[in-house]
Design a protein around this motif. Structure first.
Motif, PDB file in Angstrom:
ATOM      1  N   ASP A 103      51.761  36.519  41.739  1.00  0.00           N
ATOM      2  CA  ASP A 103      51.246  37.702  42.424  1.00  0.00           C
ATOM      3  C   ASP A 103      50.245  38.377  41.493  1.00  0.00           C
ATOM      4  OD1 ASP A 103      52.807  39.090  40.457  1.00  0.00           O
ATOM      5  OD2 ASP A 103      54.549  38.700  41.716  1.00  0.00           O
ATOM      6  N   PRO A 104      49.513  39.385  41.982  1.00  0.00           N
ATOM      7  CA  PRO A 104      48.464  39.965  41.120  1.00  0.00           C
ATOM      8  C   PRO A 104      48.985  40.463  39.772  1.00  0.00           C
ATOM      9  CG  PRO A 104      48.164  40.690  43.378  1.00  0.00           C
ATOM     10  CD  PRO A 104      49.468  39.942  43.341  1.00  0.00           C
ATOM     11  N   GLN A 105      50.172  41.044  39.736  1.00  0.00           N
ATOM     12  CA  GLN A 105      50.688  41.566  38.459  1.00  0.00           C
ATOM     13  C   GLN A 105      50.784  40.467  37.414  1.00  0.00           C
ATOM     14  OE1 GLN A 105      51.851  42.370  41.447  1.00  0.00           O
ATOM     15  NE2 GLN A 105      52.952  44.308  41.468  1.00  0.00           N
ATOM     16  N   ARG A 107      49.137  37.600  37.506  1.00  0.00           N
ATOM     17  CA  ARG A 107      47.815  37.003  37.258  1.00  0.00           C
ATOM     18  C   ARG A 107      46.932  37.889  36.367  1.00  0.00           C
ATOM     19  NH1 ARG A 107      48.171  35.478  43.161  1.00  0.00           N
ATOM     20  NH2 ARG A 107      46.705  37.181  43.576  1.00  0.00           N
ATOM     21  N   ILE A 190      55.770  34.262  49.003  1.00  0.00           N
ATOM     22  CA  ILE A 190      54.708  34.662  48.070  1.00  0.00           C
ATOM     23  C   ILE A 190      55.309  34.816  46.677  1.00  0.00           C
ATOM     24  CG2 ILE A 190      53.181  36.600  47.439  1.00  0.00           C
ATOM     25  CD1 ILE A 190      52.060  35.093  49.766  1.00  0.00           C
ATOM     26  N   GLY A 191      54.619  34.284  45.689  1.00  0.00           N
ATOM     27  CA  GLY A 191      55.076  34.444  44.303  1.00  0.00           C
ATOM     28  C   GLY A 191      55.986  33.329  43.838  1.00  0.00           C
TER      29      GLY A 191
END
Ligand SMILES: Cc1cc2nc3c(=O)[nH]c(=O)nc-3n(C[C@H](O)[C@H](O)[C@H](O)COP(=O)(O)OP(=O)(O)OC[C@H]3O[C@@H](n4cnc5c(N)ncnc54)[C@H](O)[C@@H]3O)c2cc1C
Length: 287
Positions: A103-105, A107, A190-191
């Motif tokens: 997830d963005p965190q 990445r 997701i993730g």
């Protein structure tokens, strides 16, 4: 969980980091984004006595063109890979794959170098590097050497990296303009890591496959380069019968574990399904 005690080091140059790792010996580990290593330490699956943090070493960052290659510093984050205009133009499969990771965190902090050096068969980037014919630049007390990604992965968490060596960069030959590419990943949510995933890079000539590379994620102890499967497709227009043969050849090299992502037979079949999907998507994108 709380990790075991460790000493923290923050070198400012590659030479200092290599020296520290050589002096501290096997109880020291490089720390990149920490998004694989720190969870392993918290679970007490890893207990290094020294962490050598690579984040202050500017030379390990950045993305540049060099001749016909793209060279990506090991400490470049997945987020930076996604945002790179150069990569979007020359190696779009890297953006697609990065977007499928966590997830963005994660990445924002997790690095490309950490992803490929980790040796976890669940990491997504190694299969893509096999497909692209990447080379890894390694630095240690004995100097620098280069290892092909296709020769780097030797077992789960077992790579060609020797104790004290640092992956400094990843060199990728730029595929021809108009190449087709796809990374198809089946995950539960997701993730999540892949239940199975496939990377494809191909070129077309007159509507026929002129070159093709296929690699698989998380269906064996290492990323798998499906060379025989890809060879079958060269000269074809991906007719259903030949794709079926290639899918069978890709499935044949898998050896997935039965785990909470499904039984081995299911995961093997999903490797085939991801291969077929990636081939179709790559062909549709090729011009
Ligand atoms: C919730 C969550 C979900 C995730 N999902 C995915 C996913 O779907 N797909 C995926 O691919 N990954 C996933 N990850 C892992 C993530 O991508 C990590 O960031 C990555 O695996 C390791 O990169 P890092 O920079 O965090 O490395 P670190 O955790 O710091 O290091 C990992 C290992 O590599 C070594 N290492 C790191 N850099 C170097 C270097 N330059 N030279 C030599 N050795 C080095 C370290 O010593 C360590 O052994 C997930 C992580 C989390 C927390």
């Amino acid at each position: 969980m709380i990790p075991g005690a460790f000493a923290y080091h923050r070198p400012k140059s590659l030479a200092e980091a290599v020296g520290l790792l050589a002096d501290l010996g096997e109880d020291a580990r490089p720390l990149a984004g920490g998004h694989s290593l720190i969870p392993m330490m918290k679970l007490r699956l890893a207990a290094p006595e020294h962490l050598v943090d690579l984040r202050a070493i500017g030379d390990l960052k950045g993305i540049r063109s060099e001749g016909g290659d793209i060279v990506i510093g090991a400490m470049t984050t997945q987020h930076e890979v996604i945002g790179s205009e150069l990569l979007a133009g020359k190696l779009p499969i890297l953006r697609e794959t990065s977007l499928s990771i966590a997830d963005p965190q994660v990445r924002y902090v997790g690095t490309l170098g950490g992803n490929v050096a980790n040796g976890d068969p669940g990491n997504d980037m190694p299969a893509v590097m096999l497909c692209l014919g990447a080379t890894y630049h390694l630095a240690g007390k004995g100097g620098e050497r280069r290892v092909a990604a296709r020769e780097f992965y030797q077992g789960a968490y077992f790579t060609a990296l020797e104790a004290g060596e640092i992956l400094t960069a990843i060199r990728i030959p730029v595929p021809p303009a108009g190449h087709g590419h796809a990374y198809e990943k089946l995950k539960r949510k997701i993730g999540d890591y892949a239940t199975a995933a496939a990377a494809v890079v191909l070129t077309l000539s007159g509507g026929k496959i002129a070159s093709c590379a296929i690699a698989l994620t998380n269906v064996g102890e290492t990323p798998l380069f499906a060379e025989a499967a890809a060879k079958l497709l060269v000269g074809s227009a991906l007719e259903p019968a030949i794709v079926k043969q290639a899918v069978a050849a890709a499935e044949a090299i898998t050896a997935p574990a039965s785990d909470n992502r499904g039984p081995a037979a299911y995961r093997r079949k999903m490797a085939g399904v991801m291969t077929a999907r990636a081939l179709a998507a790559a062909k549709a994108r090729a011009s």
